[in-house]
Design an enzyme around this catalytic site. Structure first.
Site, PDB file in Angstrom:
ATOM      1  N   PRO A 199     110.918  99.003  37.453  1.00 14.86           N
ATOM      2  CA  PRO A 199     110.538  99.172  36.043  1.00 14.86           C
ATOM      3  C   PRO A 199     109.124  99.712  35.837  1.00 14.86           C
ATOM      4  O   PRO A 199     108.542  99.541  34.763  1.00 14.86           O
ATOM      5  CB  PRO A 199     110.634  97.735  35.502  1.00 14.86           C
ATOM      6  CG  PRO A 199     110.217  96.889  36.672  1.00 14.86           C
ATOM      7  CD  PRO A 199     110.773  97.595  37.891  1.00 14.86           C
ATOM      8  N   GLU A 200     108.562 100.396  36.840  1.00 19.76           N
ATOM      9  CA  GLU A 200     107.173 100.854  36.747  1.00 19.76           C
ATOM     10  C   GLU A 200     106.882 101.624  35.467  1.00 19.76           C
ATOM     11  O   GLU A 200     105.838 101.412  34.826  1.00 19.76           O
ATOM     12  CB  GLU A 200     106.823 101.731  37.961  1.00 19.76           C
ATOM     13  CG  GLU A 200     106.435 100.965  39.201  1.00 19.76           C
ATOM     14  CD  GLU A 200     107.632 100.521  40.038  1.00 19.76           C
ATOM     15  OE1 GLU A 200     107.433 100.137  41.193  1.00 19.76           O
ATOM     16  OE2 GLU A 200     108.771 100.546  39.523  1.00 19.76           O
ATOM     17  N   LEU A 201     107.759 102.549  35.096  1.00 19.87           N
ATOM     18  CA  LEU A 201     107.481 103.351  33.904  1.00 19.87           C
ATOM     19  C   LEU A 201     107.495 102.499  32.643  1.00 19.87           C
ATOM     20  O   LEU A 201     106.781 102.790  31.678  1.00 19.87           O
ATOM     21  CB  LEU A 201     108.492 104.495  33.783  1.00 19.87           C
ATOM     22  CG  LEU A 201     108.537 105.497  34.944  1.00 19.87           C
ATOM     23  CD1 LEU A 201     109.393 106.697  34.579  1.00 19.87           C
ATOM     24  CD2 LEU A 201     107.156 105.937  35.385  1.00 19.87           C
TER      25      LEU A 201
END
Length: 258
Positions: free
Chosen positions: A129-131
């Site tokens: 889920p980095e973005l």
């Protein structure tokens, strides 16, 4: 911080850092040191099993450290994070991920860097889920996800940012096998042993390097050309409140669960 147990030539490397094995500067450096040591041809380990502690493989980057440390911390941390990823990815011996629990963001990338990924069935989640946090992928993380999933599945996983339950993770290629939690350690050791004994060590090392050659060449170019911008965006995210906002959302979601 990291525990290493040897049994029948298999090195079981257990992340044991805080409650959720959050990736901070110290843990990343320890992962790289451990993996580089195990990669030595003279080391007695013939294969490696990478796992976590309790109900967590790794919950990803310690975002509070990023916020508190700002630009100075980011400047040190991102190269250490990439070093940890690459030390797992490039290790010339078989590496099996025994995903005992949640493997989120950097934890998912660590698992993806392994040669074979086995996840405990149950309620744990895995994803990148980095973005959604508001930060870009370091080059090493991006290339490892592309290598592990292929361009189409990697694109979907990265832009979607969902943390998947085990059966969905298996269907999307984030993991290779599911198994009952109590059977995970033995199955991971057996998979590592099969790779180590079924393929001559020099042949395995050479073939693994061949498979990763294009990825590593591209990664080296990206690291040179894009990492300054990546660090700048991480620093901005630490200072403009987006990381804190993501953390607050996660805290509210956890609090609202019945």
């Amino acid at each position: 911080m990291i525990e290493v147990d040897m049994a029948d030539g298999i090195a079981a490397v257990r992340l044991a850092h805080g409650k959720v094995n959050a990736l901070d500067l110290e843990l990343c450096r320890a992962i790289e040191r451990t993996m580089r040591d195990l990669d030595d041809r003279d080391h007695p380990a013939t294969a490696v099993v990478l796992t976590g502690t309790g109900h967590t493989f790794s919950a990803g980057v310690d975002l509070k450290r990023v916020i508190d440390g700002g630009a100075a911390y980011v400047t040190e941390f991102l190269p250490a994070l990439s070093g940890a990823f690459r030390a797992v990815f490039d290790l010339g011996k078989p590496v099996v991920a025994a995903i005992n629990g949640h493997a989120i963001a950097g934890g998912c990338v660590l698992a993806a860097a392994c040669d074979h990924r086995i996840m405990a069935a149950g309620t744990s989640r895995i994803g990148v889920p980095e973005l959604r946090v508001g930060v870009p992928f370091p080059a090493a993380a991006l290339e490892i996800m592309l290598f592990a999933l292929g361009p189409v599945a990697a694109r979907r996983a990265i832009f979607d940012g969902t943390n998947h339950e085990p059966s969905a993770a298996l269907a999307q290629g984030l993991v290779d096998e599911l198994i009952a939690p109590d059977a995970l350690p033995a199955r991971a050791a057996a998979a590592a042993r099969d790779l180590a004994t079924g393929i001559p060590a020099d042949t395995f090392r050479h073939t693994k390097a061949q498979l990763r050659h294009e990825t590593n060449d591209r990664l080296d170019r990206l690291a040179r050309d894009t990492e300054p911008a990546t660090a700048e965006l991480w620093t901005t995210a630490a200072s403009d409140g987006r990381i804190q906002a993501f953390m607050n959302r996660m805290i509210r979601a956890a609090t609202d669960k019945p």
